[in-house]
Design a protein around this motif. Structure first.
Motif, PDB file in Angstrom:
ATOM      1  N   ALA A 171      -6.453  10.005  -3.782  1.00  0.00           N
ATOM      2  CA  ALA A 171      -7.558   9.051  -3.649  1.00  0.00           C
ATOM      3  C   ALA A 171      -7.229   7.983  -2.615  1.00  0.00           C
ATOM      4  N   PHE A 172      -5.981   7.506  -2.612  1.00  0.00           N
ATOM      5  CA  PHE A 172      -5.551   6.521  -1.612  1.00  0.00           C
ATOM      6  C   PHE A 172      -5.648   7.107  -0.208  1.00  0.00           C
ATOM      7  N   ASP A 223      -7.142   8.129   8.709  1.00  0.00           N
ATOM      8  CA  ASP A 223      -8.096   8.242   9.810  1.00  0.00           C
ATOM      9  C   ASP A 223      -7.413   8.883  11.007  1.00  0.00           C
ATOM     10  N   ARG A 270      -7.552   9.570   0.897  1.00  0.00           N
ATOM     11  CA  ARG A 270      -8.947   9.752   1.316  1.00  0.00           C
ATOM     12  C   ARG A 270      -9.602   8.424   1.704  1.00  0.00           C
ATOM     13  N   GLN A 271      -9.127   7.336   1.125  1.00  0.00           N
ATOM     14  CA  GLN A 271      -9.674   6.024   1.440  1.00  0.00           C
ATOM     15  C   GLN A 271      -9.115   5.470   2.746  1.00  0.00           C
ATOM     16  N   LYS A 272      -7.844   5.759   3.048  1.00  0.00           N
ATOM     17  CA  LYS A 272      -7.167   5.091   4.153  1.00  0.00           C
ATOM     18  C   LYS A 272      -6.914   5.955   5.386  1.00  0.00           C
ATOM     19  N   GLN A 302       0.852  -1.190   0.000  1.00  0.00           N
ATOM     20  CA  GLN A 302       0.000   0.000   0.000  1.00  0.00           C
ATOM     21  C   GLN A 302       0.884   1.235   0.000  1.00  0.00           C
TER      22      GLN A 302
END
Length: 231
Positions: free
Chosen positions: A137-138, A144, A140-142, A124
């Motif tokens: 995009a990666f 936290d 925003r997905q991962k 990743q």
């Protein structure tokens, strides 16, 4: 944000997680470390809630002083109702750029010669993620929250409409109530919150006991000579 590569070495790791870490600046001229690293000798997915299916090493990395500002408010007059929390993640271009730098600088670190005998394929975000748009995009997905939230109960002067507690840690507009924890920080610190929270608590204890300030005057602050030229 997690960043993983295959681990090629064999044997069990006789070590705990997160024993190695570091702070760097995202670019020359930044006056304080604004990116933090936690290196792990294994793969941790979703804070350990998802089991790993392969051997890998990993780094958790993220910006230290986010410019995005969220908000928190009461849902109702019922104290049993959970509050409404809107973290407002990545709502500024600076935050997006810093997260992008986290990925790029981490790849630069893992590309060093010292990692050659341990380095396998990147899991990743993966070698297929290269452009700024793909990296964003990666992220925003991962991305936290980690475990150090602060600044939801800002300390400030009575004239500050955004302040919740005054410089004496008293809740503004409420009698006989103080807040003494990381939430009263006016802004995020460049580091973990344990030590500064202890300092806040000791200072508040002195305030409550009426003791004078222990602050020394003219304490020198280190400034690297390469501040404007190097990360």
């Amino acid at each position: 944000m997690a960043f993983s590569l295959h681990l090629l070495s064999l044997g069990e790791g006789a070590t705990a997680h997160l024993e190695s870490g570091g702070f760097i600046r995202s670019e020359p001229g930044v006056p304080h470390p604004d990116i933090q690293y936690h290196f792990l000798p294994s793969q941790v997915i979703d804070h350990g809630r998802v089991a790993s299916t392969m051997e890998a090493y990993q780094v958790h990395v993220g910006p230290m002083r986010s410019t995005s500002v969220g908000w928190l408010k009461l849902k109702s007059t019922d104290p049993n109702d959970h509050p409404i929390i809107e973290p407002n993640y990545m709502s500024t271009e600076r935050d997006i750029w810093e997260f992008r730098q986290c990925v790029k600088l981490t790849r630069e670190i893992f590309a060093q010669k010292a990692f050659e005998k341990f380095r396998g394929p990147e899991i990743q975000p993966g070698n297929h993620v290269q452009s700024d748009k793909e990296i964003d995009a990666f992220i925003r997905q991962k991305a936290d929250s980690a475990y150090h939230p602060s600044c939801t109960c800002k300390m400030g002067q009575l004239s500050d409409s955004t302040a919740v507690v005054d410089p004496q840690t008293k809740v503004i507009g409420v009698e006989n109530l103080r807040v003494v924890d990381a939430s009263i920080m006016p802004s995020v610190v460049s580091g973990n919150l344990n030590a500064p929270t202890i300092m806040i608590a000791e200072k508040a204890a002195d305030i409550i006991k009426g003791l004078p300030s222990l602050q020394e005057k003219n304490v020198p602050v280190y400034k690297p000579k390469t501040l404007e030229t190097q990360r």
